[in-house]
Enzyme design. Structure first.
Site, mmCIF file in Angstrom:
data_model
loop_
_atom_site.group_PDB
_atom_site.id
_atom_site.type_symbol
_atom_site.label_atom_id
_atom_site.label_comp_id
_atom_site.label_asym_id
_atom_site.label_seq_id
_atom_site.Cartn_x
_atom_site.Cartn_y
_atom_site.Cartn_z
ATOM 1 N N GLY A 127 0.792 -1.223 0.000
ATOM 2 C CA GLY A 127 0.000 0.000 0.000
ATOM 3 C C GLY A 127 0.820 1.265 0.000
ATOM 4 O O GLY A 127 0.298 2.348 -0.260
ATOM 5 N N GLY A 146 6.958 22.670 7.938
ATOM 6 C CA GLY A 146 6.247 22.332 6.705
ATOM 7 C C GLY A 146 4.901 21.726 7.003
ATOM 8 O O GLY A 146 4.433 21.711 8.152
ATOM 9 N N GLY A 159 4.765 18.971 9.799
ATOM 10 C CA GLY A 159 4.892 19.528 11.140
ATOM 11 C C GLY A 159 3.651 20.269 11.584
ATOM 12 O O GLY A 159 3.231 20.169 12.745
ATOM 13 N N HIS A 185 -27.597 28.645 -2.303
ATOM 14 C CA HIS A 185 -27.464 29.451 -1.091
ATOM 15 C C HIS A 185 -28.011 28.655 0.093
ATOM 16 O O HIS A 185 -29.033 27.982 -0.028
ATOM 17 C CB HIS A 185 -28.254 30.757 -1.253
#
Length: 470
Positions: free
Chosen positions: A45, A190, A193, A452
């Site tokens: 995987g 990044g 993190g 809406h």
């Protein structure tokens, strides 16, 4: 006399790595009547299922639910303070991932004829042969005219004094923690993190993110970086930026001590756990690429052309094994590029394709096309419209008012790029991506009738600004 090695087992194709490019390619080749071998060293995987997208997003869902309970009083609902059951959270994640793993294994081993799965370490012995050191013991040699490298990446480890000796968590290790960290230190600002930072803060950990850069998400526009930092600070995440970590140690209580230099002074940061999330490096160093003559760059990524072919005829690299952005959806598109070129005789390129991505903080950050920083760098003329989320009716009704939406358009009133830092940011970004693919203009989007009250309705008002500016 020396015993002769048995001849390699012949296949039509060998796929090294069972990630988001390798698995569908194996199925497509097998359905076309090809005899395929899939070699996987770790878990079937690949990274997305096992230690990337799926497990992280499962944990983020638990963190979001905890936040909903914690803020329920703002919606007139009386509740007690949420108490995350961390082992149960991990158990839920594990159940989801096991189901996905079982599905991959069934697809490769039960539902498809013509696919042989070998669990072990692959290593080239020539441009057409691969030796597999089986996890169960022994070796097996394979040969094929087509070989596909789909081995992904692992966490990069910075050369910081004492880091290796002190031990640390990667994005893989942190998924299997048994107890909630008291204080999680994260090296790297990044997207990995930031997602883990907000997640563990909402679970109840104290979180400090340390990065050498001035801004989070360094490649993004400054307004995006600032908005992301403000949101995570509102959640209680602490930041130490423009900080160079020079040394890591642990004291007698097993507490981490990070010594960092900043512009102002030297700081010592203490925490119970340390996550290293400063980047990735390719899993190609143990493949024996030199025996096949396959070229790599200085970081070990396999060099490919627009059809994902290496310099050696018949050998391809897919997914994160080659240079470029590292996203599951691009790895899957790599599969489509190879499938169409090999099986359907269609000339399809991996270059100049759209690059949508989402950072799954709350609110989400969805990005497609050019940022302002990129447009200026490429000297592309653009107009920009920005709208704060707090003015959107749906945001006011749900109370999810953080963030903004920004679009860039060219002189023909067509979209160049979009940044959506907003609740459902990834979904709204995908709508704008479809508009870009269809060549819709600002006027057409501004005049589109959206239901809406939806998040999408905000696009009417956003593009009004551009029409007035034009």
């Amino acid at each position: 006399m020396c015993a002769l090695m048995p001849r390699p087992t012949r296949f039509d194709a060998i796929i090294i790595g069972s990630g988001q490019a390798g698995n569908p390619l194996a199925t497509a080749l097998a359905n076309a009547g090809r005899k395929v071998a899939v070699i996987e060293k770790y878990l079937l995987g690949g990274s997305c299922i096992n230690y990337g997208c799926s497990p992280v997003k499962a944990l983020l869902a638990s963190a979001e639910r905890a936040h909903q309970v914690a803020t329920a009083a703002e919606y007139g609902i009386r509740t007690s303070t949420p108490k995350p059951d961390f082992p149960a959270i991990i158990q839920r994640k594990d159940a989801i991932i096991q189901h996905k793993r079982d599905g991959v294994r069934a697809n490769l081993t039960q539902e498809q004829s013509g696919i042989t799965v070998l669990m072990g370490q692959a290593q080239f012995t020539s441009a057409r042969t691969v030796r597999v050191r089986l996890n169960t013991g022994g070796e097996q040699d394979l040969t094929a005219p087509l070989i596909f490298i789909n081995t992904g990446t692992r966490a990069a480890v910075p050369p910081i004094q004492g880091l290796v000796e002190s031990g640390y968590l990667t994005n893989v290790d942190i998924l299997d923690l048994k107890q909630l960290p008291e204080h999680l230190l994260i090296l790297g600002g990044g997207y990995i993190g930031l997602e883990f930072g907000q997640m563990f803060r909402r679970f109840g950990s104290r979180v400090t993110i340390i990065d050498a850069a001035k801004n989070l998400l360094e490649r993004e526009d400054d307004d995006v970086c600032q908005a992301m930092r403000q949101q995570l600070e509102a959640d209680g995440v602490e930041f130490v930026l423009e900080a160079e970590v020079r040394r890591v140690s642990r004291n007698a209580d097993a507490e981490y001590i990070l010594t960092a230099s900043t512009a102002a002074s030297e700081r010592r940061l203490r925490g119970s756990h340390l996550l290293v999330a400063v980047g990735r490096e390719p899993n190609t160093d143990d493949l024996g690429l030199e025996a096949a003559g396959v070229q790599t760059d200085e970081k070990g990524y396999v060099l490919v052309n627009e059809r994902l072919q290496t310099n050696v005829r018949g050998i391809y690299a897919l997914g994160d094994a080659h240079p470029g952005p590292q996203f599951t959806h691009l790895a899957y598109d790599d599969y489509r590029v190879v499938r169409d070129n090999i099986l359907h005789r269609k000339r399809r390129s991996a270059k100049a394709r759209p690059l949508p991505y989402v950072v799954f903080t709350q609110p989400q950050l969805g990005r497609i096309g050019l940022s302002e920083k990129q447009a200026r760098h490429e000297k592309i003329a653009y107009r920009v419209a920005t709208m704060p989320v707090r003015v959107i009716g749906r945001a006011q009704e749900t109370g999810l008012t953080a963030g903004f939406i920004k679009v860039l358009v060219d002189e023909r009133q067509r979209l160049l790029g979009a940044t959506v830092f907003c609740e459902q940011g990834g979904e709204i970004m995908s709508m704008l991506q479809l508009a870009m693919a269809g060549g819709l203009t600002c006027e057409e989007l501004q005049n589109t009738v959206f239901a809406h009250p939806t998040w999408a309705e905000a696009l009417n008002n956003l593009f009004v600004k551009l029409m007035k500016a034009g």
